[in-house]
Scaffold this motif. Sequence first.
Motif, PDB file in Angstrom:
ATOM      1  N   THR A 209     -43.817 -43.960   6.223  1.00  0.00           N
ATOM      2  CA  THR A 209     -43.299 -45.272   6.618  1.00  0.00           C
ATOM      3  C   THR A 209     -44.425 -46.218   7.027  1.00  0.00           C
ATOM      4  O   THR A 209     -44.397 -47.410   6.705  1.00  0.00           O
ATOM      5  CB  THR A 209     -42.291 -45.130   7.768  1.00  0.00           C
ATOM      6  N   SER A 210     -45.411 -45.674   7.736  1.00  0.00           N
ATOM      7  CA  SER A 210     -46.533 -46.518   8.177  1.00  0.00           C
ATOM      8  C   SER A 210     -47.352 -46.987   6.991  1.00  0.00           C
ATOM      9  O   SER A 210     -47.760 -48.163   6.922  1.00  0.00           O
ATOM     10  CB  SER A 210     -47.425 -45.744   9.150  1.00  0.00           C
ATOM     11  N   GLN A 212     -46.358 -47.297   3.830  1.00  0.00           N
ATOM     12  CA  GLN A 212     -45.566 -48.236   3.036  1.00  0.00           C
ATOM     13  C   GLN A 212     -45.555 -49.618   3.674  1.00  0.00           C
ATOM     14  O   GLN A 212     -45.724 -50.631   2.988  1.00  0.00           O
ATOM     15  CB  GLN A 212     -44.136 -47.714   2.881  1.00  0.00           C
ATOM     16  N   ARG A 213     -45.388 -49.663   4.992  1.00  0.00           N
ATOM     17  CA  ARG A 213     -45.373 -50.942   5.698  1.00  0.00           C
ATOM     18  C   ARG A 213     -46.725 -51.640   5.580  1.00  0.00           C
ATOM     19  O   ARG A 213     -46.798 -52.852   5.328  1.00  0.00           O
ATOM     20  CB  ARG A 213     -45.002 -50.722   7.162  1.00  0.00           C
ATOM     21  N   LYS A 214     -47.800 -50.882   5.730  1.00  0.00           N
ATOM     22  CA  LYS A 214     -49.139 -51.448   5.644  1.00  0.00           C
ATOM     23  C   LYS A 214     -49.389 -52.058   4.268  1.00  0.00           C
ATOM     24  O   LYS A 214     -49.868 -53.201   4.154  1.00  0.00           O
ATOM     25  CB  LYS A 214     -50.179 -50.366   5.920  1.00  0.00           C
ATOM     26  N   ASN A 217     -47.103 -55.144   3.451  1.00  0.00           N
ATOM     27  CA  ASN A 217     -47.471 -56.317   4.255  1.00  0.00           C
ATOM     28  C   ASN A 217     -48.690 -57.042   3.698  1.00  0.00           C
ATOM     29  O   ASN A 217     -48.943 -58.200   4.041  1.00  0.00           O
ATOM     30  CB  ASN A 217     -47.735 -55.910   5.703  1.00  0.00           C
TER      31      ASN A 217
END
Length: 244
Positions: A209-210, A212-214, A217
């Motif tokens: 999740t981290s 993918q978010r990075k 973004n």
Amino acid sequence: MKKHLITTEWNEDDFNRMFLPGIAIDAVIFGFHDQRLMVLLLQYKNTNAFALPGGFIMKHENGNDAAQRILKDRTGLSNIYLEQFYTFADISRHDTSFFKKIMKARGMKPTKNHFLLNRFISIGYYALVDFTKAVPTTDLLADECKWHDLKELPPLIQDHQQIIQKALSTLRQDLDIKLVGFNLLPETFTIGDLQNLYETILDTKFLRTSFQRKILNLGILKMVDKKMTGAAHKAPYLYKFSTK
């Protein structure tokens, strides 16, 4: 025979007429396959020696153009992403024994002043290619050109192990700064594919999740479609790299 290729019959005068003396190029060609970072190496069977692909700069060439030419000869690919990352100039890298063995294995009688026995300063380039599109091709002195797992490399000549480690260190620094990793992937990929690539290069694990978010973004990916595997609602999305 292309005139810019070195043949085993060329002598010192031929080389000095066509190429810049004392300057060589060594290329660390990276590919990504089955979650492994691969490096392209030449093998000299009669000497049991392995080396990075390399070559020389012609007098009418820019350095980067020479590197692109050498890379195309070894991979069959044009417009390869490459970075000049370091110049290797230690006196200790000058070891004539390797080239003497190769020349003797090819039936050549190396003279004391043969250009291959001179000291060369080597400009290091790393290149990133799509593993599925590259066609490894040997040069006129080597017997084989093959991919090798970065973690299972054979013993290399001269300082070529050091060159690879320096290239890997630079690649790791460039991953986020220059976003170079996308050059190792096919045109479309999943976030999972990209995470596997980052984890392989950096030799570390990320929370899904981290990561993918990075990446999302950053605003550098364009969604293409869902990957057609399994149930439609579980299929991961395909993305492509976009600078717009």
